[in-house]
Write an enzyme that holds these catalytic residues in place. Structure first.
Site, PDB file in Angstrom:
ATOM      1  N   HIS A 153       0.975  -1.065   0.145  1.00  0.00           N
ATOM      2  CA  HIS A 153       0.066  -0.119  -0.037  1.00  0.00           C
ATOM      3  C   HIS A 153       1.201   1.437  -0.222  1.00  0.00           C
ATOM      4  O   HIS A 153       2.021   1.246   0.283  1.00  0.00           O
ATOM      5  CB  HIS A 153      -0.688   0.272   1.657  1.00  0.00           C
ATOM      6  CG  HIS A 153      -2.015   1.122   1.025  1.00  0.00           C
ATOM      7  ND1 HIS A 153      -1.580   2.623   1.397  1.00  0.00           N
ATOM      8  CD2 HIS A 153      -3.423   1.088   1.008  1.00  0.00           C
ATOM      9  CE1 HIS A 153      -2.776   2.967   1.294  1.00  0.00           C
ATOM     10  NE2 HIS A 153      -3.935   2.363   1.149  1.00  0.00           N
ATOM     11  N   GLU A 164      -4.555   2.330  -6.846  1.00  0.00           N
ATOM     12  CA  GLU A 164      -4.395   3.482  -6.438  1.00  0.00           C
ATOM     13  C   GLU A 164      -4.244   4.564  -6.347  1.00  0.00           C
ATOM     14  O   GLU A 164      -2.687   5.027  -6.273  1.00  0.00           O
ATOM     15  CB  GLU A 164      -4.571   2.874  -4.402  1.00  0.00           C
ATOM     16  CG  GLU A 164      -5.749   1.861  -3.753  1.00  0.00           C
ATOM     17  CD  GLU A 164      -5.687   1.808  -2.586  1.00  0.00           C
ATOM     18  OE1 GLU A 164      -6.742   2.179  -2.601  1.00  0.00           O
ATOM     19  OE2 GLU A 164      -4.725   1.347  -2.047  1.00  0.00           O
TER      20      GLU A 164
HETATM   21  O1  LIG Z   1      -6.575   3.837   0.273  1.00  0.00           O
HETATM   22  C1  LIG Z   1      -7.262   3.032   0.160  1.00  0.00           C
HETATM   23  C2  LIG Z   1      -7.462   1.762   0.748  1.00  0.00           C
HETATM   24  O2  LIG Z   1      -6.189   1.239   0.846  1.00  0.00           O
HETATM   25  C3  LIG Z   1      -8.548   4.507   0.125  1.00  0.00           C
HETATM   26  O3  LIG Z   1      -8.387   5.346   1.164  1.00  0.00           O
HETATM   27  P1  LIG Z   1     -10.117   6.417   1.019  1.00  0.00           P
HETATM   28  O4  LIG Z   1     -11.307   5.440   0.898  1.00  0.00           O
HETATM   29  O5  LIG Z   1     -10.330   6.573   2.110  1.00  0.00           O
HETATM   30  O6  LIG Z   1      -9.132   7.158   0.504  1.00  0.00           O
END
Ligand SMILES: O=C(CO)COP(=O)(O)O
Length: 263
Positions: A102, A174
């Site tokens: 992450h 992400e």
């Molecule tokens: O990093 C995320 C999921 O692991 C996304 O987090 P948020 O939706 O709170 O921005």
């Protein structure tokens, strides 16, 4: 196990206390017990709590179709690794998934591509499905975002490839600039990058699902349609009612997925 048509994951990060985690899980388990798309497996839901809550929420979700997992693992399986948790123990606790790489771990804990690749191999070696997080740091045009992600994926999958490990990998794209933001990345951008990611096929012999994360919440899945295989949720799943709404959207999408209409 057959693949869900839509995959929803929730990472609770370090937001909730132990008791809040259990209370939230009880409410989500209640939703999952009655939601037809979760019960019949068309929508897959996994929950990643903090390590100390894994065993307890495993009990809470045991009579449901919800899977559990961890937010990290050690690249080694056992031994003198103070503070770490290995894949064998996660498997013993009933984890099916484990999150790897992450952006917050890369940023705050200086995780490197080499460590992430070793963790991904450790997950597959222990029968866990990696939820591999990746994404560009800055806002880029879609083609450059795809190229950046491709490099991250090649690096992350390199050790598993070297060891000839195979299996299912959830690709949680992400964009780092969209994490913790007020709103997700623009819909058209998400659609274009996810499409590009799905077409990449030079990573080895893995089975991929591409899910989007970064301020994802109610409404997004309906807008994106079949451009994504699902969502990776953070803050906007903290209210069980919001998560129920997202599950409803996933169910509607699953019902119209190409494989659903063929069946
Ligand atoms: O990093 C995320 C999921 O692991 C996304 O987090 P948020 O939706 O709170 O921005």
């Amino acid at each position: 196990m057959t693949q869900p048509r839509i995959t929803l994951g929730v990472s609770l990060k370090m937001y909730f206390s132990y008791q809040q985690t259990l209370a939230w899980s009880e409410e989500v388990a209640e939703i999952a017990r009655h939601h037809p798309a979760i019960v019949n497996g068309e929508v897959g839901l996994f929950v990643l709590p903090a390590f100390p809550a894994i065993a307890a929420i495993g009990q809470i979700f045991s009579a449901t179709a919800v899977s559990i997992g961890a937010q990290d693992l050690c690249w080694e399986d056992s031994g003198a690794w103070t503070g770490e948790v290995g894949g064998p123990m996660l498997a013993e606790l009933g984890c099916r998934y484990v999150e790897i790489g992450h952006a917050e771990r890369r940023r705050h804990f200086a995780e490197t591509d080499v460590q992430i690749a070793a963790k991904l191999a450790a997950a597959l070696r222990n029968g866990l499905t990696p939820v591999l997080c990746f994404g560009e740091e800055q806002q880029l045009p879609p083609d450059q975002a795809i190229a950046t992600c491709r490099q991250q994926l090649i690096a992350a999958l390199s050790e598993a490839n070297r060891q000839q490990l195979r299996g299912e990998v959830v690709l949680a794209w992400e964009p780092q600039w969209a994490i913790g933001a007020p709103a997700p990345a623009p819909d058209a951008f998400i659609a274009e990058v996810c499409d590009g990611l799905r077409q990449l096929n030079d990573f080895g012999d893995f089975h991929f699902r591409v899910i989007y994360g970064g301020s994802a919440g109610p409404g997004l899945l309906s807008r994106l349609g079949h451009q994504v295989n699902g969502l990776f949720l953070g803050r906007f799943a903290h209210q069980p009612a919001a998560l129920r709404q997202i599950i409803d959207e996933a169910a509607a999408l699953a019902a119209t997925s190409p494989s659903a209409t063929e069946a």
